[in-house]
Write a protein that holds these residues in place. Structure first.
Motif, short mmCIF file in Angstrom:
data_model
loop_
_atom_site.label_atom_id
_atom_site.label_comp_id
_atom_site.label_asym_id
_atom_site.label_seq_id
_atom_site.Cartn_x
_atom_site.Cartn_y
_atom_site.Cartn_z
N GLN A 30 0.86 -1.18 0.00
CA GLN A 30 0.00 0.00 0.00
C GLN A 30 0.90 1.24 0.00
N VAL A 31 0.71 2.13 -0.96
CA VAL A 31 1.64 3.24 -1.15
C VAL A 31 0.93 4.59 -1.02
N THR A 32 1.56 5.50 -0.27
CA THR A 32 1.12 6.89 -0.18
C THR A 32 2.25 7.77 -0.71
N ASN A 33 1.91 8.74 -1.56
CA ASN A 33 2.90 9.63 -2.16
C ASN A 33 2.75 11.05 -1.64
N VAL A 34 3.88 11.69 -1.28
CA VAL A 34 3.89 13.12 -0.98
C VAL A 34 5.15 13.70 -1.62
N THR A 35 5.18 15.03 -1.75
CA THR A 35 6.28 15.66 -2.50
C THR A 35 7.15 16.59 -1.67
N ASN A 36 6.82 16.81 -0.40
CA ASN A 36 7.63 17.71 0.41
C ASN A 36 7.52 17.37 1.89
N ILE A 37 8.28 18.09 2.71
CA ILE A 37 8.33 17.82 4.15
C ILE A 37 7.00 18.10 4.82
N ALA A 38 6.35 19.19 4.44
CA ALA A 38 5.08 19.56 5.07
C ALA A 38 4.03 18.47 4.85
N GLU A 39 3.93 17.98 3.62
CA GLU A 39 2.96 16.92 3.33
C GLU A 39 3.33 15.63 4.06
N ALA A 40 4.63 15.37 4.17
CA ALA A 40 5.08 14.16 4.87
C ALA A 40 4.71 14.23 6.35
N ARG A 41 4.89 15.40 6.97
CA ARG A 41 4.54 15.55 8.39
C ARG A 41 3.05 15.25 8.60
N THR A 42 2.22 15.74 7.70
CA THR A 42 0.78 15.50 7.81
C THR A 42 0.47 14.01 7.73
N ALA A 43 1.09 13.34 6.76
CA ALA A 43 0.85 11.91 6.58
C ALA A 43 1.36 11.11 7.77
N LEU A 44 2.55 11.45 8.27
CA LEU A 44 3.16 10.71 9.37
C LEU A 44 2.41 10.93 10.69
N ALA A 45 1.73 12.06 10.80
CA ALA A 45 0.95 12.32 12.01
C ALA A 45 -0.32 11.48 12.05
N LYS A 46 -0.76 11.01 10.89
CA LYS A 46 -2.01 10.25 10.81
C LYS A 46 -1.80 8.73 10.79
N ILE A 47 -0.69 8.30 10.18
CA ILE A 47 -0.48 6.86 9.93
C ILE A 47 0.91 6.45 10.41
N HIS A 48 0.99 5.27 11.03
CA HIS A 48 2.30 4.69 11.34
C HIS A 48 2.66 3.76 10.18
N PHE A 49 3.54 4.22 9.31
CA PHE A 49 3.92 3.46 8.13
C PHE A 49 4.93 2.37 8.50
N SER A 50 4.90 1.29 7.74
CA SER A 50 5.91 0.24 7.92
C SER A 50 7.29 0.75 7.50
N LEU A 51 7.30 1.67 6.53
CA LEU A 51 8.56 2.22 6.03
C LEU A 51 8.29 3.53 5.31
N VAL A 52 9.26 4.45 5.42
CA VAL A 52 9.22 5.71 4.67
C VAL A 52 10.41 5.74 3.73
N VAL A 53 10.14 5.87 2.42
CA VAL A 53 11.19 6.01 1.41
C VAL A 53 11.36 7.50 1.18
N LEU A 54 12.50 8.03 1.58
CA LEU A 54 12.67 9.47 1.73
C LEU A 54 13.81 10.04 0.90
N ASP A 55 13.49 11.05 0.08
CA ASP A 55 14.53 11.80 -0.62
C ASP A 55 15.12 12.82 0.35
N LEU A 56 16.43 13.03 0.29
CA LEU A 56 17.06 13.96 1.22
C LEU A 56 16.87 15.42 0.83
N ASN A 57 16.81 15.70 -0.46
CA ASN A 57 16.72 17.09 -0.92
C ASN A 57 15.31 17.38 -1.43
N LEU A 58 14.55 18.09 -0.61
CA LEU A 58 13.15 18.38 -0.92
C LEU A 58 12.94 19.89 -1.06
#
Length: 225
Positions: A30-58
């Protein structure tokens, strides 16, 4: 089985994001896509993901801030930066693994499966291989009840190899574990620690039976002797 595993992709590059999403969907994740840190914070606050695949430069900052902020999550870092300093910082950030762009989708899937497998293996308290017993809770190695002293780095590598149950682990994967335990992220660290381990557990260190070198791939711990 994978349909219960939720993975968050934090990547602003559309092509890379598509490659990741396509590969993961094909494996049933099951995949959720976001494009920046702000969107990631929102997603991470709602769901405990099994893994986050993260680009360093956003676009709105450095992805590494998310690793430190959400340190209970598991992160796989991906970036085009491949300098020794960048890799060292990635290893020491608390991330589970580090993937350099460009990469093949198969490599991404392999690293994700390794991370998820190792997370599951953390519930195991002890592992026996040959005459040796590795206690993961007390960080000890023994043979017939006799303890063998290991450094933090040596234990980290041996625990990773033992938990992999015969699978080959790359130097980068092992280096991450060492860096998190001892803070030593030098590229040659793994080879040095492997050599020390062989001297401690092998009857003939130059002809190892336990810790095997797999040319071009890394190391694995022999299943049986």
């Amino acid at each position: 089985m994978n349909e219960n595993i939720q993975i968050l992709i934090v990547e602003d590059d559309e092509a890379t994001r598509y490659i990741c999403e396509f590969a993961l969907h094909n494996e049933g994740y099951q995949v959720t896509n976001v494009t920046n840190i702000a969107e990631a914070r929102t997603a991470l606050a709602k769901i405990h993901f099994s893994l986050v695949v993260l680009d360093l430069n956003l676009p709105d900052g450095k992805g590494i801030t998310l690793v430190r902020e959400f340190n209970w999550q598991s992160f796989l870092i991906m970036t085009a930066s491949a300098t020794p300093l960048d890799r060292y910082q990635g290893f020491n950030s608390g991330a589970m693994d580090y993937l350099v762009k460009p990469f093949h989708p198969g490599e991404l899937l392999h690293r994700i499966k390794n991370i998820l497998f190792n997370k599951h293996s953390q519930s195991v308290k002890s592992i026996q291989f040959g005459e040796w017993m590795l206690d993961l809770n007390n960080h000890t190695l023994s043979q017939a009840g006799e303890l063998v002293e290991l450094t933090r780095g040596e234990f980290a590598i041996l625990a990773m190899l033992a938990s992999a149950k015969g699978r080959t682990l790359s130097r980068d994967t092992l280096l991450i574990s060492v860096a998190r335990e001892s803070g030593d992220g030098h590229p040659r660290t793994v080879d040095v620690l492997i050599s020390r381990l062989r001297k401690k557990i092998e009857k003939e260190p130059r002809r190892p039976c336990y810790i095997l070198t797999i040319p071009g791939l890394g190391y694995r711990l022999a299943d049986t002797l």
